[in-house]
Design a protein around this motif. Structure first.
Motif, PDB file in Angstrom:
ATOM      1  N   HIS A   1       0.856  -1.195   0.000  1.00  0.00           N
ATOM      2  CA  HIS A   1       0.000   0.000   0.000  1.00  0.00           C
ATOM      3  C   HIS A   1       0.889   1.242   0.000  1.00  0.00           C
ATOM      4  CE1 HIS A   1      -3.522   2.463   0.570  1.00  0.00           C
ATOM      5  NE2 HIS A   1      -2.961   3.046   1.625  1.00  0.00           N
ATOM      6  N   VAL A   2       0.600   2.140  -0.935  1.00  0.00           N
ATOM      7  CA  VAL A   2       1.407   3.352  -1.104  1.00  0.00           C
ATOM      8  C   VAL A   2       0.488   4.563  -1.095  1.00  0.00           C
ATOM      9  CG1 VAL A   2       3.150   4.488  -2.548  1.00  0.00           C
ATOM     10  CG2 VAL A   2       2.922   2.003  -2.611  1.00  0.00           C
ATOM     11  N   GLU A   3       0.914   5.632  -0.440  1.00  0.00           N
ATOM     12  CA  GLU A   3       0.166   6.891  -0.447  1.00  0.00           C
ATOM     13  C   GLU A   3       1.108   8.032  -0.793  1.00  0.00           C
ATOM     14  OE1 GLU A   3      -2.201   7.709   2.973  1.00  0.00           O
ATOM     15  OE2 GLU A   3      -3.204   5.738   2.970  1.00  0.00           O
ATOM     16  N   GLY A   4       0.786   8.757  -1.846  1.00  0.00           N
ATOM     17  CA  GLY A   4       1.610   9.889  -2.249  1.00  0.00           C
ATOM     18  C   GLY A   4       3.049   9.521  -2.536  1.00  0.00           C
ATOM     19  N   GLY A   5       3.264   8.305  -3.003  1.00  0.00           N
ATOM     20  CA  GLY A   5       4.603   7.866  -3.355  1.00  0.00           C
ATOM     21  C   GLY A   5       5.367   7.221  -2.212  1.00  0.00           C
ATOM     22  N   GLU A   6       4.785   7.200  -1.016  1.00  0.00           N
ATOM     23  CA  GLU A   6       5.465   6.628   0.166  1.00  0.00           C
ATOM     24  C   GLU A   6       4.836   5.276   0.511  1.00  0.00           C
ATOM     25  OE1 GLU A   6       6.144   7.651   4.912  1.00  0.00           O
ATOM     26  OE2 GLU A   6       5.407   9.208   3.550  1.00  0.00           O
ATOM     27  N   ILE A   7       5.680   4.241   0.592  1.00  0.00           N
ATOM     28  CA  ILE A   7       5.188   2.905   0.947  1.00  0.00           C
ATOM     29  C   ILE A   7       4.765   2.890   2.407  1.00  0.00           C
ATOM     30  CG2 ILE A   7       5.810   0.469   1.200  1.00  0.00           C
ATOM     31  CD1 ILE A   7       7.688   0.765  -1.153  1.00  0.00           C
ATOM     32  N   LYS A   8       3.497   2.541   2.657  1.00  0.00           N
ATOM     33  CA  LYS A   8       2.942   2.535   4.015  1.00  0.00           C
ATOM     34  C   LYS A   8       2.925   1.141   4.637  1.00  0.00           C
ATOM     35  CE  LYS A   8       1.713   6.943   4.252  1.00  0.00           C
ATOM     36  NZ  LYS A   8       2.270   7.867   5.261  1.00  0.00           N
ATOM     37  N   ASN A   9       2.754   0.123   3.768  1.00  0.00           N
ATOM     38  CA  ASN A   9       2.577  -1.219   4.334  1.00  0.00           C
ATOM     39  C   ASN A   9       2.922  -2.272   3.292  1.00  0.00           C
ATOM     40  OD1 ASN A   9       1.856  -3.124   6.219  1.00  0.00           O
ATOM     41  ND2 ASN A   9      -0.314  -3.094   5.671  1.00  0.00           N
ATOM     42  N   ILE A  10       3.614  -3.347   3.726  1.00  0.00           N
ATOM     43  CA  ILE A  10       3.907  -4.499   2.865  1.00  0.00           C
ATOM     44  C   ILE A  10       3.539  -5.753   3.653  1.00  0.00           C
ATOM     45  CG2 ILE A  10       5.663  -5.755   1.558  1.00  0.00           C
ATOM     46  CD1 ILE A  10       7.329  -3.192   1.514  1.00  0.00           C
ATOM     47  N   THR A  11       2.637  -6.574   3.073  1.00  0.00           N
ATOM     48  CA  THR A  11       2.228  -7.796   3.762  1.00  0.00           C
ATOM     49  C   THR A  11       2.136  -8.939   2.754  1.00  0.00           C
ATOM     50  OG1 THR A  11      -0.114  -7.240   3.430  1.00  0.00           O
ATOM     51  CG2 THR A  11       0.883  -6.574   5.517  1.00  0.00           C
ATOM     52  N   SER A  12       2.179 -10.167   3.290  1.00  0.00           N
ATOM     53  CA  SER A  12       1.916 -11.348   2.459  1.00  0.00           C
ATOM     54  C   SER A  12       0.420 -11.598   2.464  1.00  0.00           C
ATOM     55  CB  SER A  12       2.655 -12.560   3.019  1.00  0.00           C
ATOM     56  OG  SER A  12       4.060 -12.365   2.943  1.00  0.00           O
ATOM     57  N   ILE A  13      -0.099 -12.133   1.366  1.00  0.00           N
ATOM     58  CA  ILE A  13      -1.543 -12.309   1.246  1.00  0.00           C
ATOM     59  C   ILE A  13      -1.844 -13.462   0.294  1.00  0.00           C
ATOM     60  CG2 ILE A  13      -1.738 -10.652  -0.664  1.00  0.00           C
ATOM     61  CD1 ILE A  13      -4.428  -9.771   0.497  1.00  0.00           C
ATOM     62  N   GLY A  14      -2.911 -14.190   0.569  1.00  0.00           N
ATOM     63  CA  GLY A  14      -3.366 -15.206  -0.370  1.00  0.00           C
ATOM     64  C   GLY A  14      -3.999 -14.523  -1.585  1.00  0.00           C
ATOM     65  N   ALA A  15      -3.598 -14.920  -2.755  1.00  0.00           N
ATOM     66  CA  ALA A  15      -4.104 -14.249  -3.966  1.00  0.00           C
ATOM     67  C   ALA A  15      -3.950 -15.171  -5.158  1.00  0.00           C
ATOM     68  CB  ALA A  15      -3.327 -12.947  -4.212  1.00  0.00           C
ATOM     69  N   PRO A  16      -4.783 -14.992  -6.192  1.00  0.00           N
ATOM     70  CA  PRO A  16      -4.605 -15.765  -7.434  1.00  0.00           C
ATOM     71  C   PRO A  16      -3.369 -15.261  -8.180  1.00  0.00           C
ATOM     72  CG  PRO A  16      -6.327 -14.130  -7.711  1.00  0.00           C
ATOM     73  CD  PRO A  16      -5.935 -14.086  -6.262  1.00  0.00           C
ATOM     74  N   SER A  17      -2.874 -16.069  -9.087  1.00  0.00           N
ATOM     75  CA  SER A  17      -1.722 -15.658  -9.880  1.00  0.00           C
ATOM     76  C   SER A  17      -2.097 -14.455 -10.743  1.00  0.00           C
ATOM     77  CB  SER A  17      -1.249 -16.812 -10.761  1.00  0.00           C
ATOM     78  OG  SER A  17      -0.831 -17.904  -9.964  1.00  0.00           O
ATOM     79  N   GLY A  18      -1.176 -13.522 -10.833  1.00  0.00           N
ATOM     80  CA  GLY A  18      -1.426 -12.308 -11.605  1.00  0.00           C
ATOM     81  C   GLY A  18      -1.238 -11.083 -10.742  1.00  0.00           C
ATOM     82  N   THR A  19      -1.760  -9.954 -11.213  1.00  0.00           N
ATOM     83  CA  THR A  19      -1.565  -8.689 -10.505  1.00  0.00           C
ATOM     84  C   THR A  19      -2.860  -7.888 -10.501  1.00  0.00           C
ATOM     85  OG1 THR A  19       0.757  -8.588 -11.167  1.00  0.00           O
ATOM     86  CG2 THR A  19      -0.235  -6.528 -10.451  1.00  0.00           C
ATOM     87  N   SER A  20      -3.136  -7.276  -9.335  1.00  0.00           N
ATOM     88  CA  SER A  20      -4.264  -6.353  -9.207  1.00  0.00           C
ATOM     89  C   SER A  20      -3.709  -5.025  -8.704  1.00  0.00           C
ATOM     90  CB  SER A  20      -5.290  -6.899  -8.206  1.00  0.00           C
ATOM     91  OG  SER A  20      -6.222  -5.899  -7.853  1.00  0.00           O
ATOM     92  N   VAL A  21      -4.000  -3.952  -9.425  1.00  0.00           N
ATOM     93  CA  VAL A  21      -3.553  -2.611  -9.012  1.00  0.00           C
ATOM     94  C   VAL A  21      -4.793  -1.759  -8.764  1.00  0.00           C
ATOM     95  CG1 VAL A  21      -2.210  -0.571  -9.614  1.00  0.00           C
ATOM     96  CG2 VAL A  21      -1.446  -2.819 -10.396  1.00  0.00           C
ATOM     97  N   LEU A  22      -4.914  -1.253  -7.547  1.00  0.00           N
ATOM     98  CA  LEU A  22      -6.033  -0.396  -7.162  1.00  0.00           C
ATOM     99  C   LEU A  22      -5.511   1.027  -6.975  1.00  0.00           C
ATOM    100  CD1 LEU A  22      -8.975   0.083  -6.177  1.00  0.00           C
ATOM    101  CD2 LEU A  22      -8.185  -0.555  -3.880  1.00  0.00           C
ATOM    102  N   VAL A  23      -6.090   1.970  -7.694  1.00  0.00           N
ATOM    103  CA  VAL A  23      -5.712   3.379  -7.589  1.00  0.00           C
ATOM    104  C   VAL A  23      -6.923   4.141  -7.063  1.00  0.00           C
ATOM    105  CG1 VAL A  23      -4.921   5.423  -8.854  1.00  0.00           C
ATOM    106  CG2 VAL A  23      -4.120   3.139  -9.526  1.00  0.00           C
ATOM    107  N   GLU A  24      -6.773   4.766  -5.902  1.00  0.00           N
ATOM    108  CA  GLU A  24      -7.876   5.493  -5.278  1.00  0.00           C
ATOM    109  C   GLU A  24      -7.516   6.963  -5.091  1.00  0.00           C
ATOM    110  OE1 GLU A  24     -10.194   2.600  -2.364  1.00  0.00           O
ATOM    111  OE2 GLU A  24      -8.042   2.561  -1.922  1.00  0.00           O
ATOM    112  N   ASP A  25      -8.553   7.800  -5.100  1.00  0.00           N
ATOM    113  CA  ASP A  25      -8.401   9.243  -4.843  1.00  0.00           C
ATOM    114  C   ASP A  25      -7.280   9.843  -5.685  1.00  0.00           C
ATOM    115  OD1 ASP A  25     -10.426   9.105  -2.966  1.00  0.00           O
ATOM    116  OD2 ASP A  25      -9.050   8.705  -1.313  1.00  0.00           O
ATOM    117  N   LEU A  26      -7.379   9.660  -6.983  1.00  0.00           N
ATOM    118  CA  LEU A  26      -6.365  10.197  -7.890  1.00  0.00           C
ATOM    119  C   LEU A  26      -6.268  11.713  -7.748  1.00  0.00           C
ATOM    120  CD1 LEU A  26      -4.390   9.375 -10.165  1.00  0.00           C
ATOM    121  CD2 LEU A  26      -6.245   9.808 -11.788  1.00  0.00           C
ATOM    122  N   PHE A  27      -5.048  12.220  -7.657  1.00  0.00           N
ATOM    123  CA  PHE A  27      -4.727  13.646  -7.512  1.00  0.00           C
ATOM    124  C   PHE A  27      -5.208  14.216  -6.180  1.00  0.00           C
ATOM    125  CE2 PHE A  27      -5.372  13.449 -12.329  1.00  0.00           C
ATOM    126  CZ  PHE A  27      -4.033  13.177 -12.563  1.00  0.00           C
TER     127      PHE A  27
END
Length: 559
Positions: free
Chosen positions: A125-151
């Motif tokens: 999880h990143v906010e304003g370019g700063e990494i806030k949190n890194i965790t391991s998680i169960g997930a399907p193969s591939g990538t999901s990118v969520l972008v919220e509150d742009l600008f």
């Protein structure tokens, strides 16, 4: 997938100016390109609030390890080039390593990614370019990118965004283009929880039918060429054209680009088959050796530079001309435009026979043409099925039948609008449009009623037309609505004069159309009843006069 690494300064300096996230569509473009480069076979794009509230792009690509996912958030970190020489051999959509850090700098971004060989995935999880949190998680193969509150942290940039509808149309255009070139990938687009399209893998023509409608797809001709430069795609037959370039799509090495050289080659390839001031519907997929082009000439990678532009232009123009001039690829005299013109003519004849409305007081021809004083006039016939020749005591009057009928229909349509006349249809017209045209027509349906169209939503990019202007046949009404949908972002009311001319000129008698004596007589009488019989709505003369004395001078009977 190769390891992600930070590029050394000597390469960074040679890369074009930094990626700028201008609007939500820029975010979608970069994320979709990353998914394609990752080998995805399914890509889903979920958008809320035109993209400013939320954008989520999910794919089933190769995914990233935790180390690579963290590194991908650093500027100029990429898996796609390693050395300066690689800049001359770029074969991927992305290569600068700027997209994710640029997006993360102006939003709240969450990445969930997992490689097939890993047991668990990574969530960052990143906010304003700063990494806030890194965790391991169960997930399907591939990538999901969520972008919220742009600008959210750059309010000045957010202030210049357009309406939610406008921003989403930009997103739609981007996704549509990649759905067209990568027809082997399953694309899904959702806006505010509503599915816009869901496109399983298919061939190109089937995908065009889903996005642009079956009528356009059926009018497309397949082109293919394989040598040093590979070209394949679809081009529309000459009668299926537009007033803009919105459906003229060029892809080079899998990338959507704008190229004046290729656009000119397309138009040149159509030659005299193309109507004036119109553009073909075309999809060109061009594959060249990476060292034959430079894709690093524009920050958004929208323009490319070819090493041998003249050769490419010539090859494309020749390919298009040869494809269109094959007998099976152009409308024949039986099955093409001439057949359609004949059908329109038959409908018009019926209208002429039953059109018995006459003014309460018949005016004399002298009232309309006081200078010419051409009474009595005798119709001598047609020249080239285009000009009606009349004889008068003063000489000859030549009438352009198409321009004359345009003037008649124009004034009749103005009267119908004033009287609010509408022709109700017993069998309504069902029209399938592309998404943008569908939304535009629905938005403007209230204004279109003032012109005589009764339109309702029919669902899934379709509309139902229950009423049309009295001067139009059903086929002409269908063509008119499709052209109205292409008028652009301005409202119908802002283009009132252009729209009136467009509608009234639909179904007008064409050049090279043979008329009976009765039809010619009625056309001339109707013209002379018009308030302005001298010009068509576009300003062209409807008639000219050659006096007897001018004829005598031509034959040197008089000096």
């Amino acid at each position: 997938m190769p390891e992600i690494r930070v590029l050394p300064p000597n390469i960074v300096e040679k890369i074009a100016a930094g990626e700028v996230v201008e609007r939500p569509a820029s975010v979608v473009k970069e994320l979709v390109e990353n998914s394609i480069d990752a080998g995805a076979t399914k890509i889903a794009i979920h958008v809320e609030g035109g993209g400013t509230k939320r954008i989520r792009v999910v794919d089933d690509g190769c995914g990233m390890s935790e180390e690579d996912a963290i590194l991908a958030l650093k500027r100029h970190a990429t898996s796609k080039i390693k050395s300066e020489e690689d800049l001359n051999r770029i074969s991927t959509l992305g290569f600068r390593g700027e997209a994710l850090p640029s997006i993360a700098a102006v939003s709240k971004l969450t990445i969930i990614t997992k490689r097939k060989e890993d047991l668990v995935g990574t969530k960052i999880h990143v906010e304003g370019g700063e990494i806030k949190n890194i965790t391991s998680i169960g997930a399907p193969s591939g990538t999901s990118v969520l972008v919220e509150d742009l600008f959210y942290n750059t309010p000045a940039r957010r202030k210049f965004l357009k309406s939610e509808r406008s921003e989403f149309f930009q997103i739609y255009s981007i996704v549509e283009k990649y759905a067209i070139i990568y027809e082997n990938i399953h694309f899904k687009l959702v806006h505010n929880g509503k599915e816009v399209f869901n496109l399983p893998p298919s061939n190109l023509k089937a995908r065009i039918a889903r996005l642009w409608g079956k009528e356009i797809a059926d009018a497309m001709v397949e082109i293919k060429k394989s040598n040093r430069m590979k070209i394949k795609g679809l081009i529309a037959k000459p009668y299926q054209v537009r007033r803009d370039k919105n459906k003229l799509l060029i892809f080079v090495n899998g990338r959507y680009v704008k190229s004046r050289i290729i656009e000119d080659a397309l138009v040149e390839g159509y030659g005299t088959l193309l109507f004036r001031d119109s553009y073909p519907i075309a999809i060109l997929k061009i594959q060249v050796e990476p060292d034959e082009i430079d894709v690093n000439v524009h920050p958004a990678k929208l323009f490319v530079k070819f090493k041998d532009e003249n050769r490419i232009k010539k090859e494309i123009a020749n390919l298009i001309w040869n494809s269109l001039t094959k007998e099976e690829n152009i409308p024949s005299k039986i099955g093409g435009r001439e057949e359609r013109a004949e059908k329109i003519k038959i409908e018009r004849e019926k209208q002429m026979v039953f059109d018995v409305e006459e003014p309460s007081k018949m005016r004399k021809i002298e009232d309309f043409i006081p200078v010419m004083r051409t009474l009595p006039m005798e119709i001598l016939g047609q020249v080239d099925g285009t000009y009606i020749i009349l004889k008068s005591p003063e000489g000859l009057v030549i009438v352009d039948q198409h321009a004359a009928h345009e003037r008649i229909r124009y004034e009749r349509f103005l009267k119908d609008m004033k009287d609010r006349n509408i022709q109700k249809l017993l069998e309504p017209i069902i029209l399938n449009l592309d998404y943008k045209e569908y939304q535009f027509i629905l938005e403007q349906k209230g204004s279109l009623r003032d012109y005589g169209f009764i339109i309702e939503d029919f669902g899934t990019n379709s509309i139902v037309v229950r009423g049309i202007p009295p001067i139009l046949t059903k086929r002409d009404a269908e063509d008119a609505i499709r052209e109205i949908a292409q008028l652009g972002p301005k409202s119908i009311d802002e283009k009132r004069d252009e729209l009136i001319k467009l509608i009234s000129c639909k179904g007008a008698i064409k050049a090279h159309q043979k008329l009976s004596q009765f039809e010619m007589e009625k056309l001339i009488m109707d013209l002379l009843r018009c308030k302005n019989p001298y010009t068509c709505p576009h300003g062209r003369s409807t008639m000219i006069k050659i006096k007897n004395e001018d004829l005598e001078k031509m034959f040197k009977r008089k000096e």
